[in-house]
Design an enzyme around this catalytic site. Structure first.
Site, PDB file in Angstrom:
ATOM      1  N   SER A  75       0.859  -1.188   0.000  1.00 59.62           N
ATOM      2  CA  SER A  75       0.000   0.000   0.000  1.00 59.62           C
ATOM      3  C   SER A  75       0.893   1.234   0.000  1.00 59.62           C
ATOM      4  O   SER A  75       2.010   1.195   0.545  1.00 59.62           O
ATOM      5  CB  SER A  75      -0.891   0.023   1.235  1.00 59.62           C
ATOM      6  OG  SER A  75      -1.534   1.295   1.360  1.00 59.62           O
ATOM      7  N   TYR A  93      -1.354  -0.176  10.495  1.00 59.88           N
ATOM      8  CA  TYR A  93      -1.529  -0.786   9.162  1.00 59.88           C
ATOM      9  C   TYR A  93      -0.400  -0.356   8.234  1.00 59.88           C
ATOM     10  O   TYR A  93       0.165  -1.177   7.500  1.00 59.88           O
ATOM     11  CB  TYR A  93      -2.896  -0.373   8.604  1.00 59.88           C
ATOM     12  CG  TYR A  93      -3.145  -0.692   7.153  1.00 59.88           C
ATOM     13  CD1 TYR A  93      -3.554  -1.963   6.755  1.00 59.88           C
ATOM     14  CD2 TYR A  93      -2.992   0.286   6.169  1.00 59.88           C
ATOM     15  CE1 TYR A  93      -3.799  -2.246   5.414  1.00 59.88           C
ATOM     16  CE2 TYR A  93      -3.235   0.017   4.834  1.00 59.88           C
ATOM     17  CZ  TYR A  93      -3.636  -1.247   4.457  1.00 59.88           C
ATOM     18  OH  TYR A  93      -3.875  -1.525   3.127  1.00 59.88           O
TER      19      TYR A  93
HETATM   20  P1  NAP Z   1     -11.459  -6.110   0.629  1.00 66.49           P
HETATM   21  O1  NAP Z   1     -12.335  -5.609  -0.468  1.00 66.49           O
HETATM   22  O2  NAP Z   1     -11.830  -5.863   2.038  1.00 66.49           O
HETATM   23  O3  NAP Z   1     -11.226  -7.682   0.397  1.00 66.49           O
HETATM   24  C1  NAP Z   1     -10.449  -8.390   1.311  1.00 66.49           C
HETATM   25  C2  NAP Z   1     -10.277  -9.817   0.826  1.00 66.49           C
HETATM   26  O4  NAP Z   1      -9.368 -10.487   1.710  1.00 66.49           O
HETATM   27  C3  NAP Z   1     -11.561 -10.615   0.846  1.00 66.49           C
HETATM   28  O5  NAP Z   1     -11.491 -11.515  -0.236  1.00 66.49           O
HETATM   29  C4  NAP Z   1     -11.492 -11.354   2.179  1.00 66.49           C
HETATM   30  O6  NAP Z   1     -12.224 -12.580   2.189  1.00 66.49           O
HETATM   31  C5  NAP Z   1     -10.007 -11.638   2.257  1.00 66.49           C
HETATM   32  N1  NAP Z   1      -9.477 -11.827   3.601  1.00 66.49           N
HETATM   33  C6  NAP Z   1      -9.444 -10.935   4.632  1.00 66.49           C
HETATM   34  N2  NAP Z   1      -8.829 -11.475   5.699  1.00 66.49           N
HETATM   35  C7  NAP Z   1      -8.458 -12.726   5.339  1.00 66.49           C
HETATM   36  C8  NAP Z   1      -7.783 -13.796   6.005  1.00 66.49           C
HETATM   37  N3  NAP Z   1      -7.366 -13.695   7.276  1.00 66.49           N
HETATM   38  N4  NAP Z   1      -7.581 -14.954   5.324  1.00 66.49           N
HETATM   39  C9  NAP Z   1      -7.999 -15.073   4.047  1.00 66.49           C
HETATM   40  N5  NAP Z   1      -8.635 -14.108   3.366  1.00 66.49           N
HETATM   41  C10 NAP Z   1      -8.871 -12.959   4.008  1.00 66.49           C
HETATM   42  O7  NAP Z   1      -9.965  -5.506   0.492  1.00 66.49           O
HETATM   43  P2  NAP Z   1      -9.186  -4.882  -0.785  1.00 66.49           P
HETATM   44  O8  NAP Z   1      -9.393  -3.420  -0.787  1.00 66.49           O
HETATM   45  O9  NAP Z   1      -9.460  -5.682  -2.005  1.00 66.49           O
HETATM   46  O10 NAP Z   1      -7.679  -5.106  -0.284  1.00 66.49           O
HETATM   47  C11 NAP Z   1      -6.858  -6.118  -0.823  1.00 66.49           C
HETATM   48  C12 NAP Z   1      -5.413  -5.802  -0.469  1.00 66.49           C
HETATM   49  O11 NAP Z   1      -5.083  -4.519  -1.003  1.00 66.49           O
HETATM   50  C13 NAP Z   1      -5.133  -5.717   1.032  1.00 66.49           C
HETATM   51  O12 NAP Z   1      -3.862  -6.261   1.310  1.00 66.49           O
HETATM   52  C14 NAP Z   1      -5.140  -4.223   1.309  1.00 66.49           C
HETATM   53  O13 NAP Z   1      -4.348  -3.904   2.422  1.00 66.49           O
HETATM   54  C15 NAP Z   1      -4.534  -3.713   0.012  1.00 66.49           C
HETATM   55  N6  NAP Z   1      -4.823  -2.296  -0.294  1.00 66.49           N
HETATM   56  C16 NAP Z   1      -6.098  -1.856  -0.450  1.00 66.49           C
HETATM   57  C17 NAP Z   1      -6.314  -0.518  -0.757  1.00 66.49           C
HETATM   58  C18 NAP Z   1      -7.687   0.062  -0.949  1.00 66.49           C
HETATM   59  O14 NAP Z   1      -7.803   1.308  -1.004  1.00 66.49           O
HETATM   60  N7  NAP Z   1      -8.726  -0.748  -1.083  1.00 66.49           N
HETATM   61  C19 NAP Z   1      -5.223   0.344  -0.909  1.00 66.49           C
HETATM   62  C20 NAP Z   1      -3.939  -0.144  -0.750  1.00 66.49           C
HETATM   63  C21 NAP Z   1      -3.747  -1.482  -0.449  1.00 66.49           C
HETATM   64  P3  NAP Z   1     -13.847 -12.612   2.424  1.00 66.49           P
HETATM   65  O15 NAP Z   1     -14.475 -12.124   1.132  1.00 66.49           O
HETATM   66  O16 NAP Z   1     -14.180 -14.036   2.666  1.00 66.49           O
HETATM   67  O17 NAP Z   1     -14.135 -11.705   3.577  1.00 66.49           O
END
Ligand code: NAP
Length: 244
Positions: free
Chosen positions: A142, A156
């Site tokens: 991130s 985080y």
């Molecule tokens: P999201 O929409 O909340 O999706 C999270 C995903 O991770 C879901 O598929 C969830 O499964 C799964 N998950 C969460 N905890 C888990 C665990 N302990 N074991 C296995 N699966 C787990 O998040 P996102 O925005 O796509 O984020 C994905 C990655 O990008 C993360 O590493 C986040 O830190 C990073 N990121 C996000 C952003 C942003 O602005 N969105 C920015 C920078 C970085 P379920 O569907 O079953 O709940």
């Protein structure tokens, strides 16, 4: 003989991970979707992967649990063949607000998923990839790793700093084994990750490109880093953040 890459995507059921699964299928990968609890969402992504002509399995997993991670990779190998790539993506934000107000259990859980989970998945991937003679890993970091997340989630940001460091260290450790390790650092992306669902809209004015990003705009960078076009890229952190 294996014809297609077999790629494990943790957190592949929603958000960035789901977009990565769809993009990788379009680019010829068979896909293993690791998800925590939302089986319906995982099944929907799996259907899209199969519609693209690729094989797909879904596995319920807590990436912070060692035995679960081994079961994820064992299932992948048994159903689709040797794993050639890993996208370490499953992440959680944890408590939102100043550090002075953050609860310890929430931070502990976030660090376990965001750091230990990545390490456990990378460790198993490296073991398997060494045995088959190479592979590629992309860690989803991130921009918080360098911005620091003040007022929102310093814990985080610190975890994502660890992701950048493990990317650099592991890339050097396994380079001679034919394994490349890179990271993608997204900026603010429209997913269900945010405690305030409108956070991507609210932060748009502070982003040089004037908007938050779409998950598909991160997926292309992941696919490139896994591809042969990136054959000389390892240990890099690719920012995909609209200039932030
Ligand atoms: P999201 O929409 O909340 O999706 C999270 C995903 O991770 C879901 O598929 C969830 O499964 C799964 N998950 C969460 N905890 C888990 C665990 N302990 N074991 C296995 N699966 C787990 O998040 P996102 O925005 O796509 O984020 C994905 C990655 O990008 C993360 O590493 C986040 O830190 C990073 N990121 C996000 C952003 C942003 O602005 N969105 C920015 C920078 C970085 P379920 O569907 O079953 O709940």
């Amino acid at each position: 003989m294996q014809h297609h890459p077999v790629t494990v995507v943790t957190g592949g059921s929603r958000g960035i991970g789901a977009a990565v699964c769809v993009r990788l299928a379009e680019d010829g990968h068979d896909v293993v979707i690791g998800y925590r609890s939302n089986a319906t969402a995982a099944d929907e992504v799996a259907a899209t992967v199969r519609a693209a002509g690729r094989r797909c399995v879904t596995v319920q997993v807590d990436t912070a649990d060692e035995a679960d991670v081994d079961r994820l990779f064992d299932t992948a190998a048994a159903e689709l063949g040797p794993v050639t790539a890993l996208v370490n993506n499953a992440g959680v934000g944890g408590p939102v607000g100043p550090l002075a107000e953050a609860d310890a259990e929430g931070m502990r859980r976030a660090l376990e998923v965001n750091v230990l989970g990545y390490l456990l998945c990378a460790r198993r991937a490296v073991r398997d990839m060494k045995a088959r003679g190479g592979g590629a890993i992309v860690n989803i970091s991130s921009v918080a790793a360098t911005l620091g997340g003040p007022g929102e989630y310093v814990h985080y940001a610190a975890a994502k700093g660890a992701v950048d460091t493990l990317t650099v260290g592991l890339s050097k450790e396994v380079a001679e084994d034919g394994i490349r390790v890179n990271a993608v650092a997204p900026g603010v992306i429209w997913t269900e990750f945010h405690a305030d669902p409108q956070r991507p809209a609210k932060l748009a004015a502070g982003i040089p490109m004037g908007r938050s990003g779409q998950p598909s705009e991160v997926a292309g960078a992941v696919s490139w880093l896994l591809s042969d076009d990136a054959s000389y890229a390892t240990g890099t952190v690719l920012r995909v953040s609209g200039g932030r």
